[in-house]
Scaffold this active site. Structure first.
Site, mmCIF file in Angstrom:
data_model
loop_
_atom_site.group_PDB
_atom_site.id
_atom_site.type_symbol
_atom_site.label_atom_id
_atom_site.label_comp_id
_atom_site.label_asym_id
_atom_site.label_seq_id
_atom_site.Cartn_x
_atom_site.Cartn_y
_atom_site.Cartn_z
ATOM 1 N N TYR A 56 0.822 -1.208 0.000
ATOM 2 C CA TYR A 56 0.000 0.000 0.000
ATOM 3 C C TYR A 56 0.857 1.260 0.000
ATOM 4 O O TYR A 56 0.357 2.349 -0.274
ATOM 5 C CB TYR A 56 -0.968 0.023 1.194
ATOM 6 N N LYS B 266 2.869 -15.370 2.800
ATOM 7 C CA LYS B 266 2.799 -16.174 1.568
ATOM 8 C C LYS B 266 4.244 -16.537 1.220
ATOM 9 O O LYS B 266 4.767 -16.220 0.156
ATOM 10 C CB LYS B 266 2.103 -15.345 0.466
ATOM 11 N N ASP C 169 -3.587 -17.937 1.987
ATOM 12 C CA ASP C 169 -4.739 -18.584 1.341
ATOM 13 C C ASP C 169 -5.373 -19.599 2.290
ATOM 14 O O ASP C 169 -6.595 -19.683 2.431
ATOM 15 C CB ASP C 169 -4.357 -19.212 -0.016
ATOM 16 N N ASP D 172 -5.693 -6.288 5.719
ATOM 17 C CA ASP D 172 -6.873 -5.583 5.199
ATOM 18 C C ASP D 172 -7.930 -6.598 4.771
ATOM 19 O O ASP D 172 -9.103 -6.504 5.125
ATOM 20 C CB ASP D 172 -6.425 -4.715 4.004
ATOM 21 N N ASP E 139 -11.645 -7.965 6.982
ATOM 22 C CA ASP E 139 -13.025 -7.898 6.477
ATOM 23 C C ASP E 139 -13.686 -9.267 6.573
ATOM 24 O O ASP E 139 -14.852 -9.389 6.948
ATOM 25 C CB ASP E 139 -13.057 -7.438 5.002
HETATM 26 C C1 IPM Z 1 -9.356 -0.276 5.849
HETATM 27 C C2 IPM Z 1 -9.717 0.321 4.512
HETATM 28 C C3 IPM Z 1 -8.550 1.167 4.032
HETATM 29 C C4 IPM Z 1 -7.337 0.252 3.925
HETATM 30 C C5 IPM Z 1 -8.787 1.939 2.733
HETATM 31 C C6 IPM Z 1 -10.003 2.819 2.815
HETATM 32 C C7 IPM Z 1 -7.587 2.728 2.333
HETATM 33 O O1 IPM Z 1 -10.038 -0.698 3.622
HETATM 34 O O2 IPM Z 1 -9.071 0.495 6.782
HETATM 35 O O3 IPM Z 1 -9.348 -1.494 5.960
HETATM 36 O O4 IPM Z 1 -7.189 -0.425 2.934
HETATM 37 O O5 IPM Z 1 -6.571 0.208 4.862
HETATM 38 MG MG MG Z 2 -10.211 -2.613 4.518
#
Ligand code: IPM
Ligand code: MG
Length: 357
Positions: free
Chosen positions: A142, A191, A223, A247, A251
């Protein structure tokens, strides 16, 4: 105690959910005799509209001068046409970098009251789970070099992942220390069968691990980790991983708790000043409708009290009030079952404040 909090509401549902968290903080202040003062700053699409850039200098300086930052969410379809550095998301990335917030803690636990909301099979959620994802936040792909160029096959784009030993060491220390305060089990996700950065990651985490003999350390390929999170989440205690893998896995971890609307996060550097935000985004589809779930942001405020201000008892009381609200069957739309009355963002906040009193 007095604390000066920078509020960065951002876009979409950001203003609503940050508003809810502030109401909860004000209740804590009056109940426990603290004073919180707030300064509001623009970021993301809201800042682009007002000033032309996603992170105005004033916002960066204000956040750096605060005791901590409470952040809503940034982004939305209105700004999707913008290029890399002009996008709303850049505000968050730049803020994390300028505040040197290399540690991102993302707790994912299943509440008994919400087991039916998890997309996982009942026999899997019945085991329960309580996972802390420690995501490296200011390195990796990133933040690496990126661009467009002409390649052998025509125009192409590239992003680069790189990690220094120092960056891995410092996040590894945080992860081991986090594990020491919990069930002393650490899974390092990488990985390493493909990526050189992952091989350095693995070797460095193991070297740091020698300083924490009580922690049981294991490695898992990303994975496989994605699969294990839905197959048997109860096997995890603390997970440490790179920026991008964290990241993605966070989620996934949030959804198995029932809703991404429940997951808080804290971003910290060397000192106590942090940035606290829900892990979900700005949800432009429901912005302004009152449908947003404020819980992830309220729990982020609780993390701020605990990690930045050392107010454990106050943080515990917010977490207990949220748990009580869920146990007593109060539901926003994202976690409502059939026949449940759906509360608005404000109504859910009222319920939580009621349990705090
Ligand atoms: C998170 C979000 C951010 C990230 C984005 C909005 C830049 O997805 O905080 O997880 O990827 O870190
Ligand atoms: Mg995120």
């Amino acid at each position: 105690m007095n604390f000066n909090i920078a509020l960065v509401k951002g876009d979409g549902i950001g203003p609503e959910i940050v508003g809810s968290a502030v109401r909860v903080l004000d209740e804590i202040a009056s109940k426990y005799g603290h004073s919180f003062s707030y300064n509001e700053y623009l970021a993301g699409g809201a800042a682009i509209d007002e000033t032309g850039v996603p992170l105005p200098d004033e916002t960066r300086e204000g956040c750096l001068a605060s005791d901590s930052v409470l952040f809503g969410a940034v982004g939305g379809p209105k700004w999707d046409h913008l290029g890399g550095d002009e996008r709303p998301e850049k505000a968050l990335l730049k803020l994390r970098a300028s505040m040197e917030l290399f540690t991102n803690l993302r707790p994912a636990r299943i509440y008994d009251a919400l087991k039916a909301d998890s997309p996982l099979r009942a026999d899997i959620v019945d085991e329960g789970f309580d996972i802390m994802i420690v995501r490296e936040l200011t390195g990796g792909i990133y933040f690496g070099e990126r661009g467009r160029r002409d390649g052998d096959k025509g125009p192409e784009a590239y992003d680069t992942e790189s990690y220094s030993v120092m960056e891995i060491e410092r996040i590894a220390h945080v992860a081991f220390q986090t594990a020491m305060k919990r069930r002393k089990k650490l899974t390092s996700v990488d990985k390493a069968n493909v990526l050189e950065t992952s091989r350095l990651w693995r070797e460095t985490v193991h070297r740091i691990g020698e300083q924490y003999p009580e922690v049981e350390l294991s490695d898992m390929l990303v994975d496989n980790a994605a699969m294990q999170l839905v197959r048997n989440p109860s096997q995890f205690d603390v997970i440490v991983t790179s920026n991008m893998f964290g990241d993605i896995l966070s989620d996934e971890a949030s959804q198995i708790t029932g809703s991404i609307g429940l997951l808080a996060s804290s971003s910290l550097g060397e000192g106590t000043r942090g940035l606290y935000e829900p892990i979900h985004g700005s949800a432009p589809d429901i912005a302004g409708t009152g449908k947003a779930n404020p819980i992830a942001t309220i729990l982020s405020a609780a993390m701020m009290l605990r990690y930045s201000f050392g107010l454990e008892r106050e943080a515990d009381s917010i977490e207990a009030a949220v748990e009580k609200a869920l146990c007593e069957g109060h539901r926003t739309g994202d976690i409502a079952g059939e026949g449940d009355r759906i509360l608005s963002c404000d109504e859910m906040t009222d319920v939580i404040i009621g349990y705090l009193r």
